[in-house]
Write a protein that holds these residues in place. Structure first.
Motif, PDB file in Angstrom:
ATOM      1  N   ASP A  50      -5.040  39.568  79.623  1.00 13.73           N
ATOM      2  CA  ASP A  50      -4.266  39.690  78.386  1.00 13.73           C
ATOM      3  C   ASP A  50      -2.920  40.377  78.575  1.00 13.73           C
ATOM      4  OD1 ASP A  50      -6.287  38.475  76.889  1.00 13.73           O
ATOM      5  OD2 ASP A  50      -7.342  40.386  76.609  1.00 13.73           O
ATOM      6  N   GLU A  51      -2.799  41.195  79.615  1.00 14.74           N
ATOM      7  CA  GLU A  51      -1.564  41.941  79.835  1.00 14.74           C
ATOM      8  C   GLU A  51      -1.029  41.682  81.232  1.00 14.74           C
ATOM      9  OE1 GLU A  51      -2.049  46.063  79.029  1.00 14.74           O
ATOM     10  OE2 GLU A  51      -2.366  45.777  76.876  1.00 14.74           O
ATOM     11  N   PRO A  52       0.320  41.683  81.372  1.00 14.40           N
ATOM     12  CA  PRO A  52       0.921  41.491  82.688  1.00 14.40           C
ATOM     13  C   PRO A  52       0.641  42.689  83.603  1.00 14.40           C
ATOM     14  CG  PRO A  52       2.528  41.207  80.914  1.00 14.40           C
ATOM     15  CD  PRO A  52       1.331  41.830  80.311  1.00 14.40           C
ATOM     16  N   LEU A  53       0.722  42.470  84.897  1.00 12.80           N
ATOM     17  CA  LEU A  53       0.644  43.565  85.856  1.00 12.80           C
ATOM     18  C   LEU A  53       1.938  44.378  85.770  1.00 12.80           C
ATOM     19  CD1 LEU A  53      -0.869  41.725  88.953  1.00 12.80           C
ATOM     20  CD2 LEU A  53      -2.059  43.094  87.241  1.00 12.80           C
ATOM     21  N   THR A  54       1.823  45.708  85.797  1.00 15.04           N
ATOM     22  CA  THR A  54       3.003  46.551  85.594  1.00 15.04           C
ATOM     23  C   THR A  54       3.234  47.586  86.689  1.00 15.04           C
ATOM     24  OG1 THR A  54       1.732  48.133  84.271  1.00 15.04           O
ATOM     25  CG2 THR A  54       2.814  46.326  83.083  1.00 15.04           C
ATOM     26  N   GLN A  55       2.320  47.702  87.621  1.00  7.71           N
ATOM     27  CA  GLN A  55       2.456  48.684  88.694  1.00  7.71           C
ATOM     28  C   GLN A  55       2.670  47.972  90.034  1.00  7.71           C
ATOM     29  OE1 GLN A  55       2.535  51.976  88.145  1.00  7.71           O
ATOM     30  NE2 GLN A  55       2.169  51.701  85.958  1.00  7.71           N
ATOM     31  N   GLY A  56       3.749  48.360  90.728  1.00 10.16           N
ATOM     32  CA  GLY A  56       4.059  47.716  91.990  1.00 10.16           C
ATOM     33  C   GLY A  56       2.954  47.822  93.019  1.00 10.16           C
ATOM     34  N   ASP A  82       7.942  52.367  86.610  1.00 14.44           N
ATOM     35  CA  ASP A  82       7.504  51.731  85.369  1.00 14.44           C
ATOM     36  C   ASP A  82       8.594  50.840  84.779  1.00 14.44           C
ATOM     37  OD1 ASP A  82       5.118  53.022  85.553  1.00 14.44           O
ATOM     38  OD2 ASP A  82       5.648  54.639  84.174  1.00 14.44           O
ATOM     39  N   CYS A  83       8.184  49.682  84.279  1.00 12.24           N
ATOM     40  CA  CYS A  83       9.156  48.780  83.646  1.00 12.24           C
ATOM     41  C   CYS A  83       8.613  48.172  82.365  1.00 12.24           C
ATOM     42  CB  CYS A  83       9.607  47.693  84.616  1.00 12.24           C
ATOM     43  SG  CYS A  83       8.297  46.546  85.109  1.00 12.24           S
ATOM     44  N   GLY A  84       7.599  48.799  81.778  1.00 14.79           N
ATOM     45  CA  GLY A  84       7.088  48.294  80.514  1.00 14.79           C
ATOM     46  C   GLY A  84       5.898  47.383  80.684  1.00 14.79           C
ATOM     47  N   THR A  85       5.200  47.169  79.576  1.00 13.55           N
ATOM     48  CA  THR A  85       3.973  46.375  79.611  1.00 13.55           C
ATOM     49  C   THR A  85       4.053  45.106  78.777  1.00 13.55           C
ATOM     50  OG1 THR A  85       3.067  47.622  77.751  1.00 13.55           O
ATOM     51  CG2 THR A  85       2.557  48.433  79.954  1.00 13.55           C
ATOM     52  N   GLN A  86       5.114  44.971  77.977  1.00 11.30           N
ATOM     53  CA  GLN A  86       5.226  43.797  77.111  1.00 11.30           C
ATOM     54  C   GLN A  86       6.147  42.750  77.713  1.00 11.30           C
ATOM     55  OE1 GLN A  86       6.380  45.676  73.236  1.00 11.30           O
ATOM     56  NE2 GLN A  86       4.749  44.373  72.446  1.00 11.30           N
TER      57      GLN A  86
END
Length: 205
Positions: free
Chosen positions: A150-156, A175-179
């Motif tokens: 349901d959510e994109p990957l957000t941690q490198g 961090d670059c956001g979750t949406q």
């Protein structure tokens, strides 16, 4: 095994950015940060990269790929803009918006949606902008959202761990956001909000 690049979020190391750009030019598929979330990106004419994104995300031929552009002038080469649409997009960029528009002949045919449209956007992200400036052309991109999630990957580090043998490089600047982006379809007479994401939709209602 994917190469891992740790990039400063405010002052990207030029040598590192140049190295990532060289990988993209040579045909690599890269996971990179934007102002909304991580994305998958490759060279505009990279057919293999396009196929790999389709496979990784389980996408059909009706998916709108996005050309991530450095500037409005660059964006204008790839899509048709009338005056009203020009003003609306200009007022919202750079920012976390993707706009669907009728494509020009500059867009490779394999990227086109069946309606002859394509997504475009200008991110408000220092590292992405540095990479686009080094490339001198847009990145063919798609949100890094895996099938069934349901959510994109957000941690490198997590992307490196999970996709180590699927992508060729991971660019991490914190961090670059979750949406994902808000998506606005301007390909018909009126603006249509296709996806509500990180951007404010008030001006398009």
């Amino acid at each position: 095994m994917a190469k891992y690049f740790d990039v400063h979020p405010e002052n990207p190391q030029q040598r590192t950015i140049s190295g990532v750009a060289d990988l993209i030019r040579s045909g690599s598929l890269v996971a990179y940060p934007t102002d909304s979330c991580f994305a998958l990106g490759c060279h505009l004419g990279n057919r293999d990269g396009l196929s790999r994104i389709r496979t990784l995300r389980d996408l059909d031929d009706r998916h709108h790929f996005t050309l991530v552009c450095e500037s409005f002038a660059q964006l204008g080469r790839f899509v048709h803009l009338d005056n009203d649409v020009f003003r609306a997009i200009k007022a919202s960029t750079p920012g976390p918006y993707t706009f669907i528009l009728r494509a020009t002949s500059e867009v490779p045919k394999q990227l086109l949606h069946p309606k002859k449209t394509v997504g475009v956007r200008i991110p408000d992200h220092v590292v992405t902008q540095a990479l686009l400036a080094e490339l001198g052309e847009p990145l063919l991109s798609s949100t890094l959202l895996l099938p069934g999630e349901d959510e994109p990957l957000t941690q490198g580090w997590e992307i490196k761990e999970r996709l180590d043998h699927v992508v060729d490089a991971v660019v991490d600047s914190g961090d670059c956001g979750t949406q994902p982006t808000t998506v606005i379809d301007f390909s018909s007479d009126e603006a249509e909000i296709v996806r509500r994401g990180a951007g404010d939709t008030a001006r398009f209602e």
